[in-house]
Design a protein around this motif. Structure first.
Motif, short mmCIF file in Angstrom:
data_model
loop_
_atom_site.label_atom_id
_atom_site.label_comp_id
_atom_site.label_asym_id
_atom_site.label_seq_id
_atom_site.Cartn_x
_atom_site.Cartn_y
_atom_site.Cartn_z
N SER A 239 -14.41 -18.97 28.63
CA SER A 239 -13.91 -17.61 28.80
C SER A 239 -15.02 -16.72 29.34
O SER A 239 -16.21 -17.03 29.19
CB SER A 239 -13.44 -17.05 27.45
N PRO A 240 -14.67 -15.60 29.97
CA PRO A 240 -15.70 -14.67 30.44
C PRO A 240 -16.62 -14.22 29.31
O PRO A 240 -17.83 -14.05 29.51
CB PRO A 240 -14.88 -13.50 31.00
N ARG A 241 -16.07 -14.04 28.12
CA ARG A 241 -16.89 -13.59 26.99
C ARG A 241 -17.95 -14.64 26.63
O ARG A 241 -19.12 -14.31 26.42
CB ARG A 241 -16.00 -13.31 25.79
N THR A 242 -17.54 -15.91 26.56
CA THR A 242 -18.49 -16.97 26.24
C THR A 242 -19.50 -17.14 27.36
O THR A 242 -20.69 -17.42 27.11
CB THR A 242 -17.75 -18.30 26.00
N LEU A 243 -19.06 -16.96 28.60
CA LEU A 243 -19.97 -17.05 29.74
C LEU A 243 -21.07 -16.00 29.61
O LEU A 243 -22.26 -16.29 29.81
CB LEU A 243 -19.20 -16.87 31.04
N HIS A 244 -20.68 -14.77 29.28
CA HIS A 244 -21.67 -13.70 29.09
C HIS A 244 -22.64 -14.06 27.95
O HIS A 244 -23.84 -13.82 28.05
CB HIS A 244 -20.97 -12.38 28.78
#
Length: 289
Positions: A239-244
């Protein structure tokens, strides 16, 4: 110490960095993947030399850069951080000025450099290393030391200070010397001849490490295309959150790079700007700070 035992350089290659792409050969003959992570343009210098079966590399980094990839397919690389300000990392482990490392053939180099970092390294075959060690009357068996990793101990203070001075001159004068290369070779070979203990091996948190690896691969493969954080996250299988979180945890970076040139779209333009444009940009950043 000079290189009189092993010959003298036929030719040094000195490069003033014009962009992050120039760091693809941050180590002689390597084909690395650099990613600019700071707003500032990639500046600094590289100096490379090869002679007598020895390859020497030194770089002064003027920005926040992530560099990854194998250094050599069949040679070993010994290196040290001449100046490593806080924030520099190797294989996701913090490193500091004076840190020493070994990079075995084919193993991936994964470093995070910040502005002010300076390194020096020598690359050579196992056979050439044994010959140099014998010339220095040192017994060395790199294969039994523990493989790629960061190693304990430090070079003798006097020798290390001399190396810092010599390589600083390399980057300020543009005239690399055999004395700098000789001091580096002598210091590294004699140190690793004492069989220091390995303190950190190539590793990173398993989930974030794989996410970062897939994201970086996608960014490099699609560097010329338009992409979003969602695109990168999808390619990385997260997810974008985990990527960040992965970029923040492993690279201390809250922005996701959209190209191999820079983490911010504007930086691509800055990296290719004229000196006058760069000066104006720096002044605007100072005023706005």
């Amino acid at each position: 110490m000079t290189l009189s035992l092993w010959g003298t350089p036929d030719k040094w290659h000195y490069t003033s960095l014009g962009g992050v792409e120039d760091l693809r050969e941050a180590i002689i003959h390597a084909d690395l993947s650099p990613v600019q992570l700071s707003r500032m343009p990639s500046v600094g210098t590289l100096a490379l030399a090869e002679f007598g079966g020895l390859g020497f590399s030194t770089g002064a980094i003027g920005g926040k850069i992530n560099i990854s990839g194998p250094l050599s397919a069949d040679c070993i690389t010994l290196g040290t951080g001449l100046y490593f300000p806080p924030g520099c990392r190797q294989w996701q482990h913090d490193v500091e000025t004076g840190s020493l490392a070994i990079f075995m053939p084919g193993d991936v180099h994964d470093a995070l450099y910040v502005a002010g970092a300076m390194y020096a390294a020598v690359t050579l075959s196992f056979e050439r290393l044994e010959q140099v060690a014998a010339d220095l009357e040192v017994s060395i068996n790199i294969r039994k030391l523990g493989g790629s990793g960061i190693y304990g101990g430090r070079l003798a203070p006097g020798l290390f200070a001399r190396m810092q001075h010599l390589f600083q001159e390399v980057h300020t004068s543009g005239r690399p010397s055999g004395d700098a290369a000789g001091a580096l070779l002598f210091g590294l070979v004699t140190h690793f001849g004492t069989a220091p203990a390995i303190t950190s091996s190539p590793s990173c948190p398993p989930i974030y490490g794989s996410v970062l690896s897939r994201a970086r691969e996608y960014i490099h493969e699609h560097a010329s295309e338009s992409m979003s954080v969602a695109d990168i996250a999808k390619a990385a299988g997260t997810s974008p959150r985990t990527l960040h979180r992965a970029f923040r945890t492993l690279l201390d970076e809250t922005h996701i790079p959209m190209s191999t040139r820079c983490a911010w779209p504007a930086c691509g333009r800055i990296s290719s700007a004229t000196p006058r444009q760069k000066t104006a940009w720096r002044r605007s950043r100072t005023v706005g700070a």
